[in-house]
Design a protein around this motif. Structure first.
Motif, PDB file in Angstrom:
ATOM      1  N   THR A 125     -12.474  36.876  62.769  1.00 47.71           N
ATOM      2  CA  THR A 125     -12.525  37.586  61.544  1.00 47.71           C
ATOM      3  C   THR A 125     -12.669  39.061  61.552  1.00 47.71           C
ATOM      4  N   GLY A 126     -12.233  39.553  60.307  1.00 43.65           N
ATOM      5  CA  GLY A 126     -12.634  41.155  60.126  1.00 43.65           C
ATOM      6  C   GLY A 126     -11.244  41.656  59.684  1.00 43.65           C
ATOM      7  N   TYR A 127     -11.310  43.001  59.651  1.00 43.74           N
ATOM      8  CA  TYR A 127     -10.132  43.843  59.331  1.00 43.74           C
ATOM      9  C   TYR A 127      -9.445  44.493  60.310  1.00 43.74           C
ATOM     10  N   TYR A 128      -8.067  44.423  60.133  1.00 42.02           N
ATOM     11  CA  TYR A 128      -7.231  45.057  61.252  1.00 42.02           C
ATOM     12  C   TYR A 128      -5.938  45.840  60.773  1.00 42.02           C
ATOM     13  N   TYR A 129      -5.740  46.737  61.630  1.00 47.37           N
ATOM     14  CA  TYR A 129      -4.395  47.557  61.044  1.00 47.37           C
ATOM     15  C   TYR A 129      -3.541  46.799  61.915  1.00 47.37           C
ATOM     16  N   GLU A 130      -2.257  46.357  61.316  1.00 49.53           N
ATOM     17  CA  GLU A 130      -1.084  45.787  62.243  1.00 49.53           C
ATOM     18  C   GLU A 130       0.269  46.568  62.321  1.00 49.53           C
ATOM     19  N   TYR A 131       0.740  46.608  63.419  1.00 53.47           N
ATOM     20  CA  TYR A 131       1.682  47.643  63.645  1.00 53.47           C
ATOM     21  C   TYR A 131       2.969  46.892  64.194  1.00 53.47           C
ATOM     22  N   CYS A 181       2.700  50.170  59.375  1.00 55.32           N
ATOM     23  CA  CYS A 181       1.342  50.081  59.659  1.00 55.32           C
ATOM     24  C   CYS A 181       0.962  49.115  58.631  1.00 55.32           C
ATOM     25  N   ALA A 182       0.283  48.068  58.643  1.00 53.34           N
ATOM     26  CA  ALA A 182      -0.058  47.147  57.571  1.00 53.34           C
ATOM     27  C   ALA A 182      -1.786  47.131  57.634  1.00 53.34           C
ATOM     28  N   GLU A 231      -5.326  38.089  54.502  1.00 47.59           N
ATOM     29  CA  GLU A 231      -4.275  38.844  53.417  1.00 47.59           C
ATOM     30  C   GLU A 231      -3.749  39.965  54.089  1.00 47.59           C
ATOM     31  N   ARG A 232      -2.448  40.118  54.155  1.00 47.73           N
ATOM     32  CA  ARG A 232      -2.018  41.388  54.834  1.00 47.73           C
ATOM     33  C   ARG A 232      -1.262  42.299  53.751  1.00 47.73           C
ATOM     34  N   ASN A 233      -1.310  43.443  53.579  1.00 48.92           N
ATOM     35  CA  ASN A 233      -1.007  44.332  52.680  1.00 48.92           C
ATOM     36  C   ASN A 233      -0.062  45.426  53.276  1.00 48.92           C
ATOM     37  N   GLU A 234       1.107  45.634  52.821  1.00 47.00           N
ATOM     38  CA  GLU A 234       2.109  46.403  53.439  1.00 47.00           C
ATOM     39  C   GLU A 234       2.564  47.389  52.119  1.00 47.00           C
ATOM     40  N   ARG A 235       3.239  48.744  52.362  1.00 45.56           N
ATOM     41  CA  ARG A 235       3.652  49.412  51.525  1.00 45.56           C
ATOM     42  C   ARG A 235       4.841  50.208  52.289  1.00 45.56           C
ATOM     43  N   LEU A 236       6.095  50.157  51.651  1.00 47.87           N
ATOM     44  CA  LEU A 236       7.087  51.216  52.312  1.00 47.87           C
ATOM     45  C   LEU A 236       7.257  52.198  51.379  1.00 47.87           C
ATOM     46  N   GLN A 237       7.692  53.572  51.938  1.00 46.37           N
ATOM     47  CA  GLN A 237       7.985  54.743  50.992  1.00 46.37           C
ATOM     48  C   GLN A 237       9.355  54.396  50.377  1.00 46.37           C
ATOM     49  N   ILE A 238       9.367  54.835  49.239  1.00 46.87           N
ATOM     50  CA  ILE A 238      10.650  54.797  48.484  1.00 46.87           C
ATOM     51  C   ILE A 238      11.538  55.947  48.677  1.00 46.87           C
ATOM     52  N   ALA A 239      12.595  55.905  49.251  1.00 46.52           N
ATOM     53  CA  ALA A 239      13.321  56.917  49.636  1.00 46.52           C
ATOM     54  C   ALA A 239      13.731  57.928  48.383  1.00 46.52           C
ATOM     55  N   GLY A 240      13.655  59.064  48.481  1.00 50.01           N
ATOM     56  CA  GLY A 240      13.744  60.216  47.467  1.00 50.01           C
ATOM     57  C   GLY A 240      12.562  60.227  46.411  1.00 50.01           C
ATOM     58  N   TRP A 278      -2.171  44.388  66.727  1.00 54.02           N
ATOM     59  CA  TRP A 278      -3.389  44.295  65.645  1.00 54.02           C
ATOM     60  C   TRP A 278      -4.567  45.190  66.426  1.00 54.02           C
ATOM     61  N   GLU A 279      -4.998  46.332  65.596  1.00 52.45           N
ATOM     62  CA  GLU A 279      -6.255  47.080  65.974  1.00 52.45           C
ATOM     63  C   GLU A 279      -7.380  46.639  65.329  1.00 52.45           C
ATOM     64  N   TYR A 280      -8.315  46.283  65.795  1.00 53.21           N
ATOM     65  CA  TYR A 280      -9.504  45.895  65.035  1.00 53.21           C
ATOM     66  C   TYR A 280     -10.315  46.886  64.349  1.00 53.21           C
ATOM     67  N   LEU A 281     -10.685  46.769  63.132  1.00 54.89           N
ATOM     68  CA  LEU A 281     -11.408  47.927  62.427  1.00 54.89           C
ATOM     69  C   LEU A 281     -12.993  47.521  62.270  1.00 54.89           C
ATOM     70  N   GLY A 282     -13.094  46.231  62.256  1.00 54.07           N
ATOM     71  CA  GLY A 282     -14.568  45.601  61.793  1.00 54.07           C
ATOM     72  C   GLY A 282     -14.727  44.875  60.922  1.00 54.07           C
ATOM     73  N   GLN A 283     -15.983  44.235  60.409  1.00 55.58           N
ATOM     74  CA  GLN A 283     -16.068  43.175  59.448  1.00 55.58           C
ATOM     75  C   GLN A 283     -16.169  43.977  57.927  1.00 55.58           C
ATOM     76  N   GLU A 284     -16.656  45.288  58.015  1.00 57.73           N
ATOM     77  CA  GLU A 284     -16.873  46.078  56.742  1.00 57.73           C
ATOM     78  C   GLU A 284     -16.108  47.394  57.014  1.00 57.73           C
TER      79      GLU A 284
END
Length: 269
Positions: A108-114, A126-127, A141-150, A222-228
């Motif tokens: 359990t905890g927070y991760y970056y997903e690549y 990177c999510a 919960e997994r959050n992503e965002r994609l740059q909008i071209a232009g 997945w890169e582990y970031l920690g519990q908080e």
């Protein structure tokens, strides 16, 4: 309370298919609930109220001598909620929950997903993922965002919610996109057997968010970031990156390098 609560609580639980079902419905940690059943711990005032509200009994009643409590429940059987018939889907999820190893809690905890972006070939996405306990389940919960071209600084945002299982030394994560509900994805990770989790390797299977909705799979890290964490700071990194971007270090690039594109589909080399 310590003398009669465990037996009375076991009696109430007997009206349900399993203790796991009770924990899930009350939304209370199963390990802690087991301590109540065994008499190794007593509920806090907050948890005791939740338990009593769920079973439809008063707090003073659940601590009565067991013989008296049995007589009380027998006379007021309708106060205890009836056993519900599980659907096939609920039975499947319950089966997986029972088979899932407690070792899942260590992840359990927070991760970056690549992973290689399914919508933008040649890019790495990177999510930000948060894996947490929810009663007797482990959800994420997994959050992503994609740059909008232009459109400088504007993003399309995606939020996935799902459930995790630990089966035969593999982490299985299944989620859906909660904003549109138009896709389901699965991630399989090789867990870390080290005392300190750093990066986990695996495979992601899903579909492109583009109009063609092409099925795709990619290596994932997945890169582990920690519990908080500071979520605002962490979220700034959530975006698309070129493969040769300095933000993608050589270790990440190497772990993801076995993915290639064939006929528009991502496959493992």
């Amino acid at each position: 309370m310590e003398e009669f609560l465990p037996a009375n609580l076991r009696l109430l639980c007997s009206h349900y298919r399993s203790v796991a079902e009770v924990c899930r419905k009350i939304r209370i940690n199963r390990g802690q609930f087991n301590k109540y059943l065994c008499g190794n711990s007593i509920p806090t005032a907050f948890n005791l109220k939740r338990i009593c509200d769920f079973f439809g009994v008063e707090e003073f009643e659940i601590t009565l001598p067991t013989a008296q409590f049995i007589s009380l429940i027998g006379a007021n059987a309708r106060r205890v909620r009836p056993v519900e018939t599980a659907t096939a889907a609920q039975s499947m999820l319950e089966h997986l929950r029972q088979k899932s190893s407690p070792e899942l809690m260590a992840h359990t905890g927070y991760y970056y997903e690549y992973y290689h972006a399914m919508t933008e070939p040649g890019s790495i996405l990177c999510a930000l993922v948060h894996v947490r306990e929810d009663g007797s389940d482990v959800v994420y919960e997994r959050n992503e965002r994609l740059q909008i071209a232009g459109s400088e600084g504007e993003f399309e945002r995606y939020r996935y919610v799902g459930i995790a299982y630990y089966l035969r030394d593999r982490l299985f994560l299944i989620d859906y996109e909660s904003l549109t509900s138009n896709e389901v994805s699965q991630t399989i990770l090789i867990p870390s057997f080290k005392s300190c989790i750093t990066r986990l390797n695996g495979l992601k299977i899903g579909v492109s968010a583009a109009d063609h909705r092409a099925p795709a799979c990619s290596r994932v890290v997945w890169e582990y970031l920690g519990q908080e964490i500071n979520r605002i700071d962490a979220y700034r990194r959530v975006r698309l990156y070129d493969v040769d971007d300095p933000a993608i270090d050589e270790d990440l690039r190497s772990r993801l390098s076995q993915t290639k594109v064939v006929d528009g589909l991502f496959v493992i080399a």
